[in-house]
Design a protein around this motif. Structure first.
Motif, PDB file in Angstrom:
ATOM      1  N   SER A  79       0.815  -1.214   0.000  1.00 38.03           N
ATOM      2  CA  SER A  79       0.000   0.000   0.000  1.00 38.03           C
ATOM      3  C   SER A  79       0.845   1.259   0.000  1.00 38.03           C
ATOM      4  O   SER A  79       0.368   2.343  -0.380  1.00 38.03           O
ATOM      5  CB  SER A  79      -0.942  -0.002   1.208  1.00 38.03           C
ATOM      6  OG  SER A  79      -0.189   0.059   2.415  1.00 38.03           O
ATOM      7  N   LEU A  80       2.075   1.140   0.381  1.00 36.82           N
ATOM      8  CA  LEU A  80       2.981   2.280   0.372  1.00 36.82           C
ATOM      9  C   LEU A  80       3.900   2.271  -0.850  1.00 36.82           C
ATOM     10  O   LEU A  80       4.808   3.106  -0.946  1.00 36.82           O
ATOM     11  CB  LEU A  80       3.838   2.283   1.644  1.00 36.82           C
ATOM     12  CG  LEU A  80       3.090   2.514   2.962  1.00 36.82           C
ATOM     13  CD1 LEU A  80       4.023   2.340   4.142  1.00 36.82           C
ATOM     14  CD2 LEU A  80       2.437   3.894   2.973  1.00 36.82           C
ATOM     15  N   GLY A  81       3.661   1.318  -1.734  1.00 33.48           N
ATOM     16  CA  GLY A  81       4.467   1.270  -2.940  1.00 33.48           C
ATOM     17  C   GLY A  81       5.837   0.660  -2.727  1.00 33.48           C
ATOM     18  O   GLY A  81       6.745   0.903  -3.539  1.00 33.48           O
ATOM     19  N   MET A  82       5.993  -0.149  -1.667  1.00 35.79           N
ATOM     20  CA  MET A  82       7.285  -0.787  -1.385  1.00 35.79           C
ATOM     21  C   MET A  82       7.227  -2.217  -1.905  1.00 35.79           C
ATOM     22  O   MET A  82       6.593  -3.084  -1.297  1.00 35.79           O
ATOM     23  CB  MET A  82       7.596  -0.767   0.119  1.00 35.79           C
ATOM     24  CG  MET A  82       7.633   0.633   0.699  1.00 35.79           C
ATOM     25  SD  MET A  82       7.806   0.640   2.502  1.00 35.79           S
ATOM     26  CE  MET A  82       9.400  -0.136   2.704  1.00 35.79           C
TER      27      MET A  82
ATOM     28  N   GLN B 196      -5.732  16.326   1.763  1.00 33.80           N
ATOM     29  CA  GLN B 196      -5.356  16.208   3.178  1.00 33.80           C
ATOM     30  C   GLN B 196      -5.685  14.821   3.721  1.00 33.80           C
ATOM     31  O   GLN B 196      -4.930  14.252   4.504  1.00 33.80           O
ATOM     32  CB  GLN B 196      -6.077  17.288   3.990  1.00 33.80           C
ATOM     33  CG  GLN B 196      -5.643  18.702   3.674  1.00 33.80           C
ATOM     34  CD  GLN B 196      -4.174  18.914   4.015  1.00 33.80           C
ATOM     35  OE1 GLN B 196      -3.630  18.307   4.935  1.00 33.80           O
ATOM     36  NE2 GLN B 196      -3.523  19.802   3.255  1.00 33.80           N
ATOM     37  N   SER B 197      -6.826  14.272   3.283  1.00 30.08           N
ATOM     38  CA  SER B 197      -7.200  12.931   3.734  1.00 30.08           C
ATOM     39  C   SER B 197      -6.203  11.894   3.225  1.00 30.08           C
ATOM     40  O   SER B 197      -5.847  10.946   3.942  1.00 30.08           O
ATOM     41  CB  SER B 197      -8.614  12.604   3.250  1.00 30.08           C
ATOM     42  OG  SER B 197      -8.949  11.271   3.624  1.00 30.08           O
ATOM     43  N   ALA B 198      -5.755  12.061   2.000  1.00 33.11           N
ATOM     44  CA  ALA B 198      -4.766  11.125   1.449  1.00 33.11           C
ATOM     45  C   ALA B 198      -3.457  11.186   2.218  1.00 33.11           C
ATOM     46  O   ALA B 198      -2.817  10.152   2.492  1.00 33.11           O
ATOM     47  CB  ALA B 198      -4.538  11.423  -0.026  1.00 33.11           C
TER      48      ALA B 198
ATOM     49  N   GLY C  27      -0.773   7.313   8.366  1.00 32.34           N
ATOM     50  CA  GLY C  27      -1.253   6.209   9.205  1.00 32.34           C
ATOM     51  C   GLY C  27      -0.748   4.866   8.727  1.00 32.34           C
ATOM     52  O   GLY C  27      -0.418   3.979   9.530  1.00 32.34           O
ATOM     53  N   THR C  28      -0.652   4.697   7.401  1.00 27.66           N
ATOM     54  CA  THR C  28      -0.138   3.440   6.846  1.00 27.66           C
ATOM     55  C   THR C  28       1.336   3.256   7.197  1.00 27.66           C
ATOM     56  O   THR C  28       1.801   2.135   7.454  1.00 27.66           O
ATOM     57  CB  THR C  28      -0.338   3.421   5.328  1.00 27.66           C
ATOM     58  OG1 THR C  28      -1.736   3.613   5.029  1.00 27.66           O
ATOM     59  CG2 THR C  28       0.119   2.110   4.737  1.00 27.66           C
TER      60      THR C  28
END
Length: 476
Positions: A139-142, A208-210, A216-217
């Motif tokens: 989800s973080l692109g890792m 801002q929500s993104a 948080g992720t």
């Protein structure tokens, strides 16, 4: 007995009150008085016999000079051997014991396996933690890389969700700017301007929500990574390993037994070196220092002497026992000594190299008072001395002598202050007739007085005469 019998027999033949009865009583009393006078005279003659030697024949004696010897000062100790490092090993993971690797008495090294626990459940827990970690990383692109590495997540603006929010915000902002320009020219209505402004504000909020979601992720990524590491550790802890080098003294678990986390599975004790702990009396507080040698014996090995060195000295005193704790380290490479052995020995403090000493044969002890007989100009002077420690056949002299005296070593029970003596030459018998009346001061002579000259313990000629000599001195 005869006089008493006679006195009792007279009344039987003559009744009381007669002249014969009175004569019998008077005779018995006179006989008793005569016996008492003879006993007193005998005591006087016996008491003056030794003094009479001052004016008679000289006593032939052997002599010695005051000697010098080194003395190793020491302090007695009694203590217990302990293991300096003892570990009660516990399992950090729960499960069923699959295998017990060691038995009591086995010697193990650091890291050696002790007990193995069933790993099926722990393996599944690790796989679940790994899947959750990979999901968060994705989800973080890792993508790719090691799960247990120190790879840092990308910045917020490089994550896809944030990029989309930025693009939408920028598009809504551009539409709003065009609507406002057209409205200022009167080309579009106010309603279209308000609609464009609203879309711009929504896009800004989505941005801002993104950002918040990405941050948080990233925090969740740390949590998932910690869970993964913990699952890996629990799987590794399924094999309980030795934390120290030592010998297994206890192994309470069995194969097939379910154990919870923190259940003891084995006890290890270090065998080399061992620690000898003892209590030393407070009067030695200024003497005992780290590094001093220690010698001791244990009952299991009889007279075999083991050695060590003082390592730790307690700065505090036990107020109940009035002692302070001393610990010595003892090398034990062959594992002969075991923790718990009771040891008795000494702490070697210092070596005094030039101490006055005299042979045991030169010391006379009577009623707890020690004395020697100093020979000077052919006559004897009795000198009281204080004894220290005994080393072999020599006694340390702490008081009473200056160090240049000549002492008698034989026939001490015949000597007293003022008695004339003759110093025997080497090889000359004490029973040989005197060649002169002069005493002289002889040098140090070998040999002992026992069995020849009647020493202070009632031996030799003294015992033959039936004289009672003082008891001998033992080793302190």
């Amino acid at each position: 007995m005869a006089l008493s019998g006679l006195a009792r027999a007279v009344p039987a033949q003559n009744p009381p009150g007669t002249a014969q009865f009175r004569w019998g009583r008077a005779g018995a009393v006179s006989a008793l008085i005569l016996v008492a006078l003879l006993a007193v005279a005998g005591c006087r003659n016996s008491g003056s016999a030794r003094q009479g030697r001052a004016g008679g024949a000289a006593v032939a004696v052997r002599t010695t000079n005051v000697l010098r010897m080194p003395i190793q000062r020491q302090i007695d100790l009694a203590g217990t051997l302990l293991s300096p490092d003892q570990a009660r090993v516990s399992a950090e993971a729960s499960g069923v014991v699959r295998r017990v690797v060691v038995e009591i008495g086995a010697e193990v090294r650091v890291g050696a396996p002790l007990v193995e626990i069933e790993t099926r459940e722990l393996t599944l827990a690790l796989e679940r933690a790994e899947a959750a970690l990979r999901q968060t990383r994705a989800s973080l692109g890792m993508h790719g890389g090691k799960l247990d590495g120190d790879e840092m997540p990308p910045s917020d603006e490089q994550i896809a969700s944030v990029k989309t929010a930025i693009a939408n915000r920028d598009d809504a902002k551009a539409a709003y700017e065009r609507a406002r320009t057209l409205n200022d020219r009167g080309i579009t209505s106010s309603e279209m301007l308000l609609s464009a402004e609203t879309r711009f504000k929504v896009a800004e909020a989505n941005y801002q929500s993104a950002l918040d979601s990405v941050r948080g992720t990233k925090a969740l990524l740390q949590d998932r990574k910690a869970s993964y590491e913990l699952a890996r550790k629990q799987l590794a802890d399924a094999v309980v390993r030795a934390p120290i080098t030592g010998v297994v003294s206890e192994r309470p678990v069995q194969v097939g037994e379910y154990i919870a986390a923190r259940t003891p599975v084995a006890t290890l004790v270090q065998m080399d070196p061992l620690k000898l702990r003892t209590g030393v009396q407070e009067r030695h507080a200024g003497i005992v220092q780290p590094g001093q040698p220690v010698q001791f014996r244990v009952e299991a090995f009889g007279d075999r002497v083991f050695t060590g060195k003082v390592a730790y000295v307690s700065p505090a005193l036990d107020q109940t026992m009035r002692t302070f704790t001393v610990e010595a380290l003892v090398e034990n490479p062959d594992r002969l000594l075991k923790p718990g052995f009771f040891a008795k020995g000494v702490i070697l403090t210092r070596l005094d190299k030039d101490v006055m000493a005299v042979p045991d044969a030169a010391v006379s002890t009577l009623a707890g008072v020690n004395s020697v007989y100093v020979i000077k100009e052919g006559a004897v002077t009795q000198q009281t001395v204080s004894l220290g420690v005994r080393q072999g056949d020599l006694w340390e002299i702490t008081e009473g002598l200056t160090g240049d005296e000549v002492l008698a070593t034989s026939r001490l029970n015949e000597l007293a202050t003022g008695v004339r003596v003759r110093v025997l030459k080497p090889g000359e018998s004490e029973l040989a007739p005197a060649t002169g009346a002069g005493g002289g001061q002889g040098g140090r002579q070998g040999g002992a007085r026992r069995g020849s000259g009647g020493g202070r313990r009632g031996e030799g000629a003294g015992a033959a005469r039936g004289g009672a000599a003082p008891p001998g001195r033992g080793t302190p």
